[in-house]
Structure formats: structure tokens, C-alpha cells
Design a protein around this motif. Sequence first.
Motif, PDB file in Angstrom:
ATOM      1  N   ILE A   1      22.850  46.998  41.835  1.00  0.00           N
ATOM      2  CA  ILE A   1      23.525  46.960  43.137  1.00  0.00           C
ATOM      3  C   ILE A   1      22.516  47.107  44.265  1.00  0.00           C
ATOM      4  O   ILE A   1      22.639  46.459  45.321  1.00  0.00           O
ATOM      5  CB  ILE A   1      24.598  48.058  43.224  1.00  0.00           C
ATOM      6  N   ARG A   2      21.484  47.907  44.060  1.00  0.00           N
ATOM      7  CA  ARG A   2      20.440  48.041  45.073  1.00  0.00           C
ATOM      8  C   ARG A   2      19.743  46.696  45.288  1.00  0.00           C
ATOM      9  O   ARG A   2      19.455  46.300  46.429  1.00  0.00           O
ATOM     10  CB  ARG A   2      19.424  49.102  44.654  1.00  0.00           C
TER      11      ARG A   2
ATOM     12  N   SER B   1      22.280  44.339  47.144  1.00  0.00           N
ATOM     13  CA  SER B   1      22.564  44.730  48.529  1.00  0.00           C
ATOM     14  C   SER B   1      21.370  44.552  49.448  1.00  0.00           C
ATOM     15  O   SER B   1      21.536  44.455  50.668  1.00  0.00           O
ATOM     16  CB  SER B   1      23.038  46.186  48.580  1.00  0.00           C
ATOM     17  N   THR B   2      20.155  44.506  48.900  1.00  0.00           N
ATOM     18  CA  THR B   2      18.973  44.308  49.739  1.00  0.00           C
ATOM     19  C   THR B   2      18.547  42.844  49.825  1.00  0.00           C
ATOM     20  O   THR B   2      17.796  42.487  50.738  1.00  0.00           O
ATOM     21  CB  THR B   2      17.793  45.142  49.207  1.00  0.00           C
TER      22      THR B   2
ATOM     23  N   HIS C   1      20.960  40.223  49.591  1.00  0.00           N
ATOM     24  CA  HIS C   1      22.093  39.440  50.095  1.00  0.00           C
ATOM     25  C   HIS C   1      22.864  40.282  51.104  1.00  0.00           C
ATOM     26  O   HIS C   1      22.961  41.503  50.956  1.00  0.00           O
ATOM     27  CB  HIS C   1      23.025  39.029  48.953  1.00  0.00           C
TER      28      HIS C   1
ATOM     29  N   TYR D   1      26.187  40.119  51.678  1.00  0.00           N
ATOM     30  CA  TYR D   1      27.631  40.098  51.455  1.00  0.00           C
ATOM     31  C   TYR D   1      28.179  41.424  50.941  1.00  0.00           C
ATOM     32  O   TYR D   1      29.327  41.784  51.240  1.00  0.00           O
ATOM     33  CB  TYR D   1      27.987  38.944  50.520  1.00  0.00           C
ATOM     34  N   TRP D   2      27.385  42.138  50.163  1.00  0.00           N
ATOM     35  CA  TRP D   2      27.812  43.452  49.678  1.00  0.00           C
ATOM     36  C   TRP D   2      28.048  44.402  50.861  1.00  0.00           C
ATOM     37  O   TRP D   2      29.081  45.054  50.960  1.00  0.00           O
ATOM     38  CB  TRP D   2      26.762  44.017  48.721  1.00  0.00           C
ATOM     39  N   ASN D   3      27.084  44.463  51.767  1.00  0.00           N
ATOM     40  CA  ASN D   3      27.189  45.361  52.915  1.00  0.00           C
ATOM     41  C   ASN D   3      28.198  44.852  53.943  1.00  0.00           C
ATOM     42  O   ASN D   3      28.814  45.646  54.664  1.00  0.00           O
ATOM     43  CB  ASN D   3      25.821  45.532  53.576  1.00  0.00           C
TER      44      ASN D   3
ATOM     45  N   LEU E   1      31.383  46.024  52.309  1.00  0.00           N
ATOM     46  CA  LEU E   1      31.306  47.264  51.529  1.00  0.00           C
ATOM     47  C   LEU E   1      31.967  47.080  50.163  1.00  0.00           C
ATOM     48  O   LEU E   1      32.696  47.932  49.680  1.00  0.00           O
ATOM     49  CB  LEU E   1      31.941  48.421  52.287  1.00  0.00           C
ATOM     50  N   ALA E   2      31.714  45.905  49.564  1.00  0.00           N
ATOM     51  CA  ALA E   2      32.098  45.562  48.179  1.00  0.00           C
ATOM     52  C   ALA E   2      33.578  45.288  47.997  1.00  0.00           C
ATOM     53  O   ALA E   2      34.032  45.101  46.867  1.00  0.00           O
ATOM     54  CB  ALA E   2      31.657  46.658  47.204  1.00  0.00           C
TER      55      ALA E   2
ATOM     56  N   HIS F   1      34.101  42.075  46.099  1.00  0.00           N
ATOM     57  CA  HIS F   1      33.266  41.976  44.905  1.00  0.00           C
ATOM     58  C   HIS F   1      34.053  42.493  43.697  1.00  0.00           C
ATOM     59  O   HIS F   1      34.874  43.405  43.830  1.00  0.00           O
ATOM     60  CB  HIS F   1      31.990  42.796  45.059  1.00  0.00           C
TER      61      HIS F   1
ATOM     62  N   SER G   1      35.258  48.228  45.162  1.00  0.00           N
ATOM     63  CA  SER G   1      35.259  46.935  44.482  1.00  0.00           C
ATOM     64  C   SER G   1      36.475  46.798  43.574  1.00  0.00           C
ATOM     65  O   SER G   1      37.153  47.784  43.247  1.00  0.00           O
ATOM     66  CB  SER G   1      33.982  46.750  43.670  1.00  0.00           C
TER      67      SER G   1
END
Length: 452
Positions: free
Chosen positions: A203-204, A207-208, A210, A212-214, A217-218, A221, A244
Motif C-alpha cells: 500500500i505504501r 500510495s506513493t 499513484h 488514486y489511493w489518497n 482514501l481507498a 479500492h 476499502s
Amino acid sequence: MADPSSSSFSSSPKLVYFVVIPLIMLSALVLILNQKPSSSFSFSLPPQPLTLTFAAPPPVVESRRKYMDLEMVEASLAKARANIHEVHSNNESSYDAGYIPEGPFYRNPNAFHRSYLEMENTLKIYIYEEGEPPLFHYSKSLGILGIEGIILHHIQISNFRTTDPLKAHLFFLPISFQSIATYAFVRNNRAWDPLQNIARDYIRLISTHHPYWNRSLARDHFIIGCHDWTPTISHGVDVLYKNSIRVLCNANTSEGFKPGTDVSMPEIHLPTGTTDGLIGGPPGEDRSVLVFYAGGIHGYIRQVLMEQWRNRDPDVQVHEYLPKNISYYDMFRRSKYCICPSGWEVASPRMVEAIYMGCVPVLLKDHYAKPFDDVLDWTKFALEVEVKEIANLKKILMAVPQDQYLEMQRNGVRVRRHFEVNLPPKRYDVFHMILHSVWLRRINVQLRQPQI
């Protein structure tokens, strides 16, 4: 002194018209041509492609594009919501040459049908490409956990997949929790950190690399995991656990499963990798055994079941191990009811085996969120018996009227298509029903662009 009206001034009108006025107009034209254009003036020409001389666009420009695409994605979901709501409110049916959902086992067949069609026409899933097999993008498709590998594989080759993340409604994290439990678990070591660290690191990375995760906030996902440890591994990433969509076989509400956010996935055992030999059985009228169960003593529910009923009543066929001359699947086909108890965890393949072979499932489970419960009314094709009533099991089953039992048995045969595994998938089968459950949770979330 000369008179002003004399002949020297008689040609002045001609001089004005033919000399002065043309000179004035010429001077004005020269001034206009030499003047710089106004900054407020614009041409109505189509925009031309812009070639940037730097490696990446400025963050604000990229953010504006990204969130404009998010608005378009949300607009398509809003349209789908409106269409589903209209059908639900008006109780209208939709045309479908392939299948029209009908029957008492649907909570609202018209709304389900419209929602399914909207999913087929709208849903796009982006799959992150980071990670290497076997921990990512691959999972075994055999054994009682094989549905995890089957669904993971089908998503990656399905028509729902998009390679453009800006058009995606959902983002799939292709983690194999079965593989994590197989390859990363250290025997006799009860620490969860080694397993959870794999999820944290992944996940790290996502999130760094792309946005879209941030961005959400999932909340758009999802993961898929049939291993009993999937919920605990997902707890290692706080946002993954809280926000998620987790598609889980171990759908235990007492262990953090959230029915409004998470999805219950049926555990399906395919001994040969297909449903060959598993589908079908005689009608309810031709079944002679009242109720059947055979299996290991895993957990307190099975312990109580064995203590109460093992080898005590010919109508209640409860065994830890079947005699060698008796076929496990033949007993499913001979029995009216088949007991589906929890083991160490709530999931069990017996529930789907019963549906496959026309035996009415008897669910002995605490805190279990049943698969596709948004769409299917399980009371129409299964029985739920509380654990405290195990001693009264025979009395409860004998009290069910014959016509009610036969209706439940026939409904189970009709609902079976939604639990079947097809290679390749077919419309309305278990693969599409799982995705539809994810789709329902996504359209109930509205993402908004942050202020930039």
C-alpha cells in the motif's frame, strides 16, 4: 476684399468629399494596422495541441485534469443510481434477451436486474500492475480457498478492466492473501507483523506512485481474499481495513466485517478445478434422508453438533468421518437438508455444495453475513438455526411443512446459477454476482474533488 461666395471657394465641397475624407480614412487604417492587439480579444478557433518542454505537467494542471475525470466518473455513477432508483420506485422491468430475474428469492428482481445491466454497461476496473507473483496477481484456484484465485484471475482478463485509471470506477489491489499465508507465515510464530508488513509495504508503494489511493482514501479500492486470515492481515493497514471494499469468505461481523462496505464471498470447493460432477440432484420428493452432515470437529459449533447428534438418529445423519462405502456427494443428493456449520471461521464450502446438489442448506453460524444478501432473500431457499437450538434440530426440521420444504428446494435449484463457477464466466454467475456486490457498494459512495 473678395466675397466668400466667390468662385475660389465654389469647389470646396468636392475637395472635402474627394480629398479630405479619403485622407482621414487612410490615416485611421494606418493607425489600426500599426496598433497592438487588445488582450481582451480572442479567436474562436479550435484549441491546438500543446507540446510541453518539461517532463511532467505542473501539479495544478494535472490535479485539475485528474479531478475533472473524477467528476465524469461520478457523473456516470449518478446516472446509474438514478436509473436504478427509477426502476425501484416504479417497479418496472428491463428487457434482457439473456435472463430476466424472477422469483420469490429476489428481494427486488427489477431493481437487481437494472443494477446488473448498469454494471455491465458502465463499470470499469483499474488493476495496479506493481508486484510479482505469487504474492500478487496470482493465487491457487484449487482447494477450498480456490475461489480467491479464480476471481482474481477472471478480473484481470475481464471486459470490465480498463488500462486508463482516469476512467476507472474501482481500483483493484491484486494481493493474494492465500499466497501470503503460504509463503510468509512462519510456523510456531504467532506474530502477525510479517504478514501485515507485506500489505503495508504494498500500500505504501501504491500510495506513493499513484494519486488514486489518497484521492479517495481507498473508498473506491477493493481486495479479494478467501483465506481465514485475510481480515487480520488487512487490519495491518488502517485505511485498507476501515475504508476499502474487502471481498471476504470470512465474513464475520463480530470480527470487523462491515456489511455496508465489505462483500461476503461464498467459499467454493472445486476438487477438479471445475463444477463437473457437482451440479444437480433429484427433486425434493425423491430424497429419503432428513438431514446430513459430515466433517471434522473444528470450533465449538461442530463440537456441540457432534455431542448432540453423532450416531444417535437414522434421520439425522451426522458424522465426523463417513463410512468408506458411503459417498459424501451421494449423501448430499439423498438428503432434504444439509447442515452447514461454522468451523474455526464462519465460511464453509458445504453451503454452496448443498445449493449445487439441490439440498436445502441449514446454516449453523453466528455473526455470518451471507453472500449476495442485498439481492437474495435467503429465507426462501435456506434455513437458519441458532446454535442454542442444535438440540432441537430434528424437531425444527420436522415442523417445516412439506410444501414449504419443496418450495425452498425448488428455489435453491433456481438460485444456483448465481453460485456457479464458469470457465469462462457467464452472465449472472458467481463471478458477476461478486462484482455486482462490489458495484453496489461503489455506487453508494460519492467521491468529491478537493479544493485546489
